[in-house]
Design an enzyme around this catalytic site. Sequence first.
Site: not given
Ligand code: UDH
Length: 288
Positions: A138, A140, A200, A203-204, A230, A233, A235
């Site tokens: 990812d 981030d 979202w 998939e993992d 991380m 950020h 969603r």
């Molecule tokens: N990603 C992007 N652009 C997008 C969506 C996802 O580049 O619009 C990539 C990016 O590499 C990211 C990865 O896909 O690190 C995983 O997606 P994600 O960051 O959405 O997943 P994560 O589990 O976050 O990190 C979930 C949403 C956070 C909500 C937090 C509310 N408290």
Amino acid sequence: SSSSIISISSSSPTVLPPCPADPPGLVGPMRVEFDWRRTMEDVRRGSSAGLRDGGRYSPPDCVSRHKVAIIIPFRNRHEHLKHWLYYLHPILKRQQLDYGVYVIHQHGTTTFNRAKLLNVGFVESLKEYAYDCFVFSDVDLVPMDDRNVYRCHSEPRHMAAAMDKFGFRLPYKTYFGGVVALTRAQYMLINGFSNTYWGWGAEDDDMYKRIVRRKMTVSRPDSKVGMYKMVRHTRDAHNEENPRASSQLSLTAVTMDNDGINTLKYTVKRIDKDQLHTMILVDIHAQL
Ligand code: UDH
């Protein structure tokens, strides 16, 4: 002997020795701060030494043991990419890897599909070089300890074992998200990742089920070496929770042979070579 030392010069062809099994320049725990004032100029100043076009690097003084393609799923996260490049290039150089950084950029505003982008990265990076190891990361996530080497192991590797957002531990035992490393053979054995998880989530977990189904196990660094920070950020737009996730996940064992690298279809729109990365803009044929 002194004669072999004399023979090493930039103009004469030399046979480099293999790099040591343990990279000598690692520093261990590192401070990671996502300073929003950091600019791309800062990143280039700190990171570009020794890099070839497209974010490619190999150690100048030895032959790396690992040819690693680093694949990043991406859309609209330039701020995060800046931090990732700032931290990772110096780490990957210290780890003495023969590596390339591939940012797989989903074209358009259709629903995001992380796993399909990872499959595209696998195929496209192999068109450029005979990589034997693939780290899927990812954008981030930045490691807090450089002993967490971006290389492959005899079993699929879950590298992001201790993320700050989960209190520096696994959220659940079978978690396989964030940053993972698979050899080419391990990846082919599971038919790559699913192409069918739109939005979202899960998939993992599907990747994990593929690995278990093929009788492999997952290895991890310990919870100190596996620490990650991380970038905070919210969603993203167009990456809503996948409503089909749990029903899809119950069928992985049945569907995996017909959903993956052998059914992957996409169209590359353009490839941009920056010094810090190769950016591949891809239409992944979203129908939603
Ligand atoms: N990603 C992007 N652009 C997008 C969506 C996802 O580049 O619009 C990539 C990016 O590499 C990211 C990865 O896909 O690190 C995983 O997606 P994600 O960051 O959405 O997943 P994560 O589990 O976050 O990190 C979930 C949403 C956070 C909500 C937090 C509310 N408290």
